[in-house]
Scaffold this motif. Structure first.
Motif, PDB file in Angstrom:
ATOM      1  N   ILE A 166      -3.182   0.616  -3.599  1.00  0.00           N
ATOM      2  CA  ILE A 166      -3.060  -0.769  -3.308  1.00  0.00           C
ATOM      3  C   ILE A 166      -2.977  -1.636  -4.290  1.00  0.00           C
ATOM      4  N   PHE A 167      -1.602  -2.694  -3.920  1.00  0.00           N
ATOM      5  CA  PHE A 167      -1.525  -3.465  -4.874  1.00  0.00           C
ATOM      6  C   PHE A 167      -1.358  -4.932  -4.299  1.00  0.00           C
ATOM      7  N   ILE A 168      -1.650  -5.896  -5.094  1.00  0.00           N
ATOM      8  CA  ILE A 168      -1.334  -7.306  -4.367  1.00  0.00           C
ATOM      9  C   ILE A 168      -0.745  -8.103  -5.685  1.00  0.00           C
ATOM     10  N   ASP A 169       0.423  -8.732  -5.423  1.00  0.00           N
ATOM     11  CA  ASP A 169       1.340  -9.277  -6.476  1.00  0.00           C
ATOM     12  C   ASP A 169       1.892  -8.238  -7.459  1.00  0.00           C
ATOM     13  N   GLY A 170       1.792  -6.992  -7.034  1.00  0.00           N
ATOM     14  CA  GLY A 170       2.303  -5.992  -8.235  1.00  0.00           C
ATOM     15  C   GLY A 170       1.343  -5.569  -8.863  1.00  0.00           C
TER      16      GLY A 170
ATOM     17  N   ILE B  74       0.794  -1.259   0.020  1.00  0.00           N
ATOM     18  CA  ILE B  74       0.050   0.050  -0.065  1.00  0.00           C
ATOM     19  C   ILE B  74       0.792   1.185  -0.084  1.00  0.00           C
ATOM     20  N   ARG B  75       0.463   2.331  -0.687  1.00  0.00           N
ATOM     21  CA  ARG B  75       1.356   3.534  -0.949  1.00  0.00           C
ATOM     22  C   ARG B  75       0.467   4.747  -0.532  1.00  0.00           C
ATOM     23  N   ASN B  76       0.647   5.251   0.503  1.00  0.00           N
ATOM     24  CA  ASN B  76       0.278   6.686   0.619  1.00  0.00           C
ATOM     25  C   ASN B  76      -1.123   6.743   0.893  1.00  0.00           C
ATOM     26  N   ILE B  77      -1.718   5.577   1.528  1.00  0.00           N
ATOM     27  CA  ILE B  77      -3.153   5.594   1.704  1.00  0.00           C
ATOM     28  C   ILE B  77      -3.451   6.780   2.533  1.00  0.00           C
ATOM     29  N   ARG B  78      -4.809   7.320   2.419  1.00  0.00           N
ATOM     30  CA  ARG B  78      -5.478   8.491   3.186  1.00  0.00           C
ATOM     31  C   ARG B  78      -6.841   8.023   3.302  1.00  0.00           C
ATOM     32  N   ARG B  79      -7.117   8.336   4.438  1.00  0.00           N
ATOM     33  CA  ARG B  79      -8.912   8.458   4.865  1.00  0.00           C
ATOM     34  C   ARG B  79      -9.202   9.551   5.629  1.00  0.00           C
ATOM     35  N   GLN B  80     -10.395  10.143   5.209  1.00  0.00           N
ATOM     36  CA  GLN B  80     -10.797  11.194   6.289  1.00  0.00           C
ATOM     37  C   GLN B  80     -12.292  10.727   6.652  1.00  0.00           C
ATOM     38  N   PHE B  81     -12.531  11.326   7.898  1.00  0.00           N
ATOM     39  CA  PHE B  81     -13.937  11.235   8.307  1.00  0.00           C
ATOM     40  C   PHE B  81     -14.076  12.657   9.191  1.00  0.00           C
ATOM     41  N   GLY B  82     -15.212  13.199   8.558  1.00  0.00           N
ATOM     42  CA  GLY B  82     -15.600  14.747   9.314  1.00  0.00           C
ATOM     43  C   GLY B  82     -14.433  15.510   9.213  1.00  0.00           C
TER      44      GLY B  82
ATOM     45  N   SER C  81       4.710  -2.715   3.061  1.00  0.00           N
ATOM     46  CA  SER C  81       4.531  -4.062   2.100  1.00  0.00           C
ATOM     47  C   SER C  81       4.526  -5.138   2.905  1.00  0.00           C
ATOM     48  N   VAL C  82       4.025  -6.180   2.613  1.00  0.00           N
ATOM     49  CA  VAL C  82       3.957  -7.679   3.341  1.00  0.00           C
ATOM     50  C   VAL C  82       4.467  -8.735   2.135  1.00  0.00           C
ATOM     51  N   MET C  83       5.410  -9.585   2.407  1.00  0.00           N
ATOM     52  CA  MET C  83       5.992 -10.479   1.260  1.00  0.00           C
ATOM     53  C   MET C  83       5.088 -11.683   1.870  1.00  0.00           C
ATOM     54  N   PRO C  84       5.174 -12.654   1.051  1.00  0.00           N
ATOM     55  CA  PRO C  84       4.475 -14.006   1.183  1.00  0.00           C
ATOM     56  C   PRO C  84       5.098 -14.600   2.270  1.00  0.00           C
ATOM     57  N   GLY C  85       4.334 -15.045   3.382  1.00  0.00           N
ATOM     58  CA  GLY C  85       4.739 -16.014   4.530  1.00  0.00           C
ATOM     59  C   GLY C  85       5.160 -14.962   5.561  1.00  0.00           C
TER      60      GLY C  85
ATOM     61  N   LEU D 216      -2.147  -3.443  -9.588  1.00  0.00           N
ATOM     62  CA  LEU D 216      -2.990  -2.292  -8.724  1.00  0.00           C
ATOM     63  C   LEU D 216      -4.416  -2.810  -8.944  1.00  0.00           C
ATOM     64  N   ILE D 217      -4.961  -2.884  -7.606  1.00  0.00           N
ATOM     65  CA  ILE D 217      -6.333  -3.345  -7.392  1.00  0.00           C
ATOM     66  C   ILE D 217      -7.210  -2.075  -6.902  1.00  0.00           C
ATOM     67  N   SER D 218      -6.727  -0.986  -6.414  1.00  0.00           N
ATOM     68  CA  SER D 218      -7.294   0.202  -5.932  1.00  0.00           C
ATOM     69  C   SER D 218      -6.403   1.271  -5.949  1.00  0.00           C
ATOM     70  N   ASP D 219      -7.005   2.584  -6.554  1.00  0.00           N
ATOM     71  CA  ASP D 219      -6.552   3.838  -6.470  1.00  0.00           C
ATOM     72  C   ASP D 219      -7.054   5.008  -6.636  1.00  0.00           C
ATOM     73  N   GLY D 220      -8.635   4.709  -6.217  1.00  0.00           N
ATOM     74  CA  GLY D 220      -9.407   5.935  -6.249  1.00  0.00           C
ATOM     75  C   GLY D 220     -10.373   5.820  -7.620  1.00  0.00           C
ATOM     76  N   ALA D 221      -9.589   5.622  -8.496  1.00  0.00           N
ATOM     77  CA  ALA D 221     -10.168   5.669  -9.889  1.00  0.00           C
ATOM     78  C   ALA D 221     -10.737   4.191 -10.515  1.00  0.00           C
ATOM     79  N   THR D 222      -9.902   3.348  -9.918  1.00  0.00           N
ATOM     80  CA  THR D 222     -10.230   1.689 -10.176  1.00  0.00           C
ATOM     81  C   THR D 222     -10.110   0.967  -9.083  1.00  0.00           C
ATOM     82  N   ARG D 223     -11.018  -0.207  -9.137  1.00  0.00           N
ATOM     83  CA  ARG D 223     -11.201  -0.629  -7.627  1.00  0.00           C
ATOM     84  C   ARG D 223     -11.609  -2.171  -7.892  1.00  0.00           C
TER      85      ARG D 223
END
Length: 375
Positions: free
Chosen positions: A75-79, A21-29, A40-44, A81-88
């Motif tokens: 957010i990347f899984i195995d390289g 995950i790179r530079n994830i941001r989330r705001q509430f109120g 980042s987390v490697m296999p195992g 891109l699975i989510s960047d705000g535009a695609t998900r």
């Protein structure tokens, strides 16, 4: 927002992190709950997000799982891109397993049906996978039992088997052991970790308990106010904390306040180096209770200084308690009235008012600029 599929055929191998995950941001109120978080987390590998309640750990986990959206970051899984705000990629397409404090087993389904829930394939394939996992968690005898017939530890193992059944690449765990009896917790944690390692699953575990993080993690990411303030192996993060609050999160600490003059700080225990700190700066010298050494007062000036412990200072016992594996002795220092705690192995219970000499492990002290602490 475009909803896309997850291309299994383009998985990157080699040294690519299983999760990144790179530079994830989330705001509430208008408040930054998750603020520029990267890891980042490697296999195992087991990585623990550690921090106090409300620091953004669980929100980060929900964003990775896809049950909450980030305001920014990737957010990347195995390289891939699975989510960047535009695609998900939707949650069911991320190959992510989830385990929570509430095991969320279906009460109307048997153990085998709970584990098989969500599995794809033929009936035979499902049955073989269920039996394989129940053997791993030692619950084949409960194949046809229902959740209410199981203990808390057994329910936790069923929840683990169910989460592992689809062979997820990543396991996200949010305080999964906090509901267990203390007598069961260590054993269940060790069993769970062994199974996850055997499956080569990348694990991101959320906890507020430093002992749990130290016990389970290959890497700890310490969070505070929505940010990761320090990352590293448990040994390194414990022995080289980034600041006083990081040190205090892992254990009780003593704090000795001083002021720097000529890169040195004068204390009752002698001078301490404070390289690079401007003159006139207040600093906190932080030392854990187990790194205080005690000697009896035989009159005179006390023991001689040593390279390891420096100058000895005299303290007066305020209180002594035996807490099972060690004794905790609280002192009021004779020189300035400040208070320190010493942890002593086994039973050591001096009476209130007893005068003892105290020295501190100089190589175990941390010197930080004094700061105004936030909650």
């Amino acid at each position: 927002m475009e909803i896309i599929g997850f291309d299994e055929g383009t998985r990157v191998t080699g040294e690519t992190p299983r999760l990144e995950i790179r530079n994830i941001r989330r705001q509430f109120g208008g408040r930054n709950v998750v603020n520029d978080v990267s890891l980042s987390v490697m296999p195992g590998q087991v990585t623990c997000l550690l921090g106090p309640s409300g620091c953004g750990k669980s929100t980060t986990l929900r964003i990775i799982a896809g049950v909450d959206d980030q305001d920014g970051g990737e957010i990347f899984i195995d390289g891939n891109l699975i989510s960047d705000g535009a695609t998900r990629v939707p949650p069911e397409g991320r190959s992510v397993g989830l385990m929570f404090q509430d095991f969320a087993l279906f009460p109307h389904l048997s153990v085998s049906d709970n584990v098989a829930f969500g599995l794809k394939g033929t009936r035979t394939e499902k049955r073989l996978r269920v039996r394989e996992l129940l053997e791993k968690v030692g619950l084949t005898r409960f194949l046809d039992a229902y959740p209410h017939e199981l203990s808390g530890g057994e329910q936790q193992r069923v929840a683990l088997a169910r989460a592992l059944a689809p062979r997820p690449k990543i396991m996200l765990m949010d305080e999964p052991f906090s509901g267990l009896d203390n007598r069961l917790r260590d054993g269940i944690r060790d069993e769970t970790l062994s199974i996850l390692k055997e499956e080569n699953t990348a694990v991101l575990l959320v906890t507020h308990e430093p002992e749990e993080a130290m016990r389970m993690a290959d890497e700890i990411a310490l969070m505070r106010h929505g940010r990761i303030v320090q990352r590293g192996a448990p040994y390194n993060i414990y022995n080289a904390p980034v600041d006083e609050r990081a040190a205090a999160f892992f254990s009780d600490v003593n704090v000795i306040r001083g002021r720097v003059q000529g890169a040195l700080t004068d204390t009752a225990f002698g001078q301490f180096l404070a390289p690079g700190v401007p003159d006139g700066t207040d600093v906190d010298i932080v030392i854990r209770p187990q790194h205080l050494k005690i000697d009896f007062d035989r009159g005179g000036q006390g023991p001689s200084p040593t390279p390891d412990h420096g100058v000895w200072a005299r303290g007066i016992v305020d209180r002594a308690r035996f807490i099972g594996h060690e004794s905790l002795v609280e002192f009021r220092m004779e020189a300035d009235g400040s208070r320190l705690k010493a942890a002593v192995p086994s039973v050591f219970l001096p009476k209130e008012g007893t005068k003892l000499w105290i020295a501190i492990r100089r190589d175990r002290c941390f010197v930080f600029p004094a700061e105004v602490k936030r909650a």
